[in-house]
Scaffold this active site. Structure first.
Site, PDB file in Angstrom:
ATOM      1  N   ASP A   9      45.145  59.122  63.396  1.00 29.07           N
ATOM      2  CA  ASP A   9      46.629  59.055  63.373  1.00 29.07           C
ATOM      3  C   ASP A   9      47.174  59.364  65.017  1.00 29.07           C
ATOM      4  OD1 ASP A   9      49.196  59.579  63.263  1.00 29.07           O
ATOM      5  OD2 ASP A   9      48.998  60.802  61.519  1.00 29.07           O
ATOM      6  N   ILE A  10      47.705  58.343  65.457  1.00 28.47           N
ATOM      7  CA  ILE A  10      48.190  58.695  66.799  1.00 28.47           C
ATOM      8  C   ILE A  10      49.212  59.943  66.799  1.00 28.47           C
ATOM      9  CG2 ILE A  10      50.548  57.155  66.629  1.00 28.47           C
ATOM     10  CD1 ILE A  10      49.415  55.954  69.423  1.00 28.47           C
ATOM     11  N   ASN A  23      60.805  48.841  66.652  1.00 30.95           N
ATOM     12  CA  ASN A  23      61.726  47.365  66.410  1.00 30.95           C
ATOM     13  C   ASN A  23      62.686  47.481  67.669  1.00 30.95           C
ATOM     14  OD1 ASN A  23      63.816  48.842  65.297  1.00 30.95           O
ATOM     15  ND2 ASN A  23      62.616  48.742  63.416  1.00 30.95           N
ATOM     16  N   VAL A  32      53.950  52.540  62.215  1.00 27.53           N
ATOM     17  CA  VAL A  32      53.779  53.667  63.116  1.00 27.53           C
ATOM     18  C   VAL A  32      54.733  54.339  63.452  1.00 27.53           C
ATOM     19  CG1 VAL A  32      53.363  52.317  65.036  1.00 27.53           C
ATOM     20  CG2 VAL A  32      52.131  54.188  65.116  1.00 27.53           C
ATOM     21  N   ASP A  33      55.932  53.726  63.629  1.00 25.59           N
ATOM     22  CA  ASP A  33      57.327  53.932  63.970  1.00 25.59           C
ATOM     23  C   ASP A  33      57.860  55.044  62.989  1.00 25.59           C
ATOM     24  OD1 ASP A  33      59.574  54.020  65.315  1.00 25.59           O
ATOM     25  OD2 ASP A  33      60.383  51.935  64.726  1.00 25.59           O
ATOM     26  N   SER A 116      52.051  45.226  67.470  1.00 25.04           N
ATOM     27  CA  SER A 116      52.327  44.078  66.492  1.00 25.04           C
ATOM     28  C   SER A 116      51.183  43.579  65.552  1.00 25.04           C
ATOM     29  CB  SER A 116      52.276  42.675  67.395  1.00 25.04           C
ATOM     30  OG  SER A 116      53.522  42.848  68.413  1.00 25.04           O
ATOM     31  N   GLY A 118      50.407  45.056  62.724  1.00 27.27           N
ATOM     32  CA  GLY A 118      50.747  45.515  61.410  1.00 27.27           C
ATOM     33  C   GLY A 118      51.773  44.621  60.722  1.00 27.27           C
ATOM     34  N   VAL A 119      52.921  45.045  60.495  1.00 24.64           N
ATOM     35  CA  VAL A 119      54.057  44.363  59.712  1.00 24.64           C
ATOM     36  C   VAL A 119      54.447  43.040  60.564  1.00 24.64           C
ATOM     37  CG1 VAL A 119      56.318  44.340  59.103  1.00 24.64           C
ATOM     38  CG2 VAL A 119      54.916  46.242  58.776  1.00 24.64           C
ATOM     39  N   TYR A 120      54.235  43.070  61.881  1.00 26.65           N
ATOM     40  CA  TYR A 120      54.836  42.025  62.786  1.00 26.65           C
ATOM     41  C   TYR A 120      53.572  40.965  62.632  1.00 26.65           C
ATOM     42  CZ  TYR A 120      58.793  44.043  64.639  1.00 26.65           C
ATOM     43  OH  TYR A 120      60.198  44.470  65.038  1.00 26.65           O
TER      44      TYR A 120
END
Ligand code: ADP
Length: 381
Positions: A9-10, A23, A32-33, A116, A118-120
């Protein structure tokens, strides 16, 4: 280690800066955001409001607040739209601009998530390639510790073709249980060193004798090990006692011992790891920086090795230099011996490194991706 891949985990990392795959609004999101905002606390969002967003491929910096990291570098990766909308260049820019911002802030260490991926929706294997090649290009020109954090280990996608080839190679050698044993013996090398031809043979033939003062220090002090050795380095890799014997033998040939005797002959054979390394760098016509960068070795550690003739490296460090020097398997084995190590077919990491050396693929970044994919310690220090 200038570049490493870790899983985890960063938000937990103690580094100067972590990078957020944000975003364009910079006002928080999922993935992660979301994790970074939760861990940093509400002051992060307050500061982000004042930044007025960020364009795709660009980067902006804030403090880390409640995070262990001092800074958060917010960047925006591209949304994958099939690959024909400049996604690759935008993703490269996101990494590059984040690294430049870290550099401007005098960060010595920075950690990235897979932007990018993940969701992107950026294909994971390609996202990894872009991340690693962009970080690598930056590290060729700059000194920094860069960490790529893989959150979801299962989704780590390493070159599928190479992965299956390597799996087959490992199955043949490692899983088939040839068992522990001498590596060179297993592969039945025709000759250990006599068979090494011409200029390559010269890599191991000469010796620089240690000064008597260096010897005195070696017998009176504890040997130094890799100062920046990964905590993940296994106990198997702790340097054995062999070197102490080698050092003692070297000392036997110092002033006071019988000149031209057996001890002196042995001392020549027992050139230390540091001496051998420096001589081989010269023999290869390489610059020091070219060698330690190719080995994924930290500059400070290299200086230490350079100034300490009896430096005791970890196995990963020796292998990293073997790769940088493009040694063949026999030479690698001999080089390892200088530090009291050997390759073994009962060690998966050794088999993976063997695969790359056999195939003359001396790309340490690629080797480290493979080692990570197979859950092994990486090369370098
Ligand atoms: P993007 O929108 O850029 O795709 P995501 O947050 O959806 O961003 O995913 C980017 C990457 O971050 C993914 O590989 C995801 O697995 C990873 N990730 C998610 N949470 C964390 C975390 N806490 N630490 C490190 N990486 C994370």
């Amino acid at each position: 280690m200038p570049f490493r891949i870790v899983s985890g985990d960063i938000t937990k990392l103690h580094v100067d800066a972590i990078v957020n795959a944000a975003n364009t609004s910079l006002l928080g999101g999922g993935g992660v955001d979301g994790a970074i905002h939760r861990a940093a606390g509400p002051r992060l969002l307050e500061e982000c409001r004042g930044l007025h967003g960020c364009r795709t491929g660009e980067a902006k910096v804030t403090l880390g607040y409640d995070l262990p990291a001092k800074y958060v570098i917010h960047t925006v990766g591209p949304i994958w739209q099939g690959g024909r909308h400049g996604e690759e260049e935008l993703l490269r820019s996101a990494y590059r601009n984040s690294l430049l911002l870290a550099f401007e802030k005098h960060c010595e260490s920075v950690a990235f998530p897979m932007i990018s991926a993940g969701v992107y929706g950026y294909p994971k294997e390609q996202a990894l390639e872009v991340a690693v090649s962009t970080i690598r290009a930056f590290l060729e020109e700059n000194e920094m510790d860069v960490i790529l954090v893989i959150f979801d280990r299962e989704s780590f996608r390493f070159d599928v073709r190479l992965y299956s080839e390597l799996s087959g190679y490992i199955r043949n050698i490692y899983d088939d249980g040839k068992g522990p044993g001498n590596f060179l013996g297993d592969v039945a090398r025709s000759v250990a060193f006599g068979g090494v031809s011409g200029s390559r043979r010269s890599l191991f033939s000469r010796s620089r004798k240690p000064k008597s003062s260096e010897c005195a220090r070696a017998v009176s002090e504890e040997p130094v090990e890799d100062a920046e050795m990964d905590e993940a380095v296994s106990l198997d890799d702790a340097p054995p006692m062999m070197n102490i014997k080698a050092e003692a033998m070297s000392c036997a040939s110092m002033p006071g011992s019988t000149p031209g005797g057996l001890a002196e002959a042995l001392a020549n054979l027992d050139e230390s790891f540091s001496q051998a390394l420096l001589r081989m760098i010269d023999a290869r016509g390489m610059k020091d920086s070219e060698c330690y960068k190719k080995a994924n070795i930290d500059r400070k550690l290299f200086s230490k090795i350079r100034s300490d003739v009896f430096y005791r490296p970890s196995k990963q460090t020796v292998l990293a230099f073997a790769v940088a020097l493009e040694l063949d398997l026999s030479e690698t084995e001999e080089f390892l011996k200088k530090a009291g190590f050997a390759l073994s077919h009962s060690n998966k990491a050794d088999v993976i490194v063997e695969y790359f050396i056999e195939n003359k693929n001396y790309d340490i970044y690629r080797i480290n991706e493979a080692l990570f994919a197979f859950d092994q310690n990486l090369l370098g220090a």
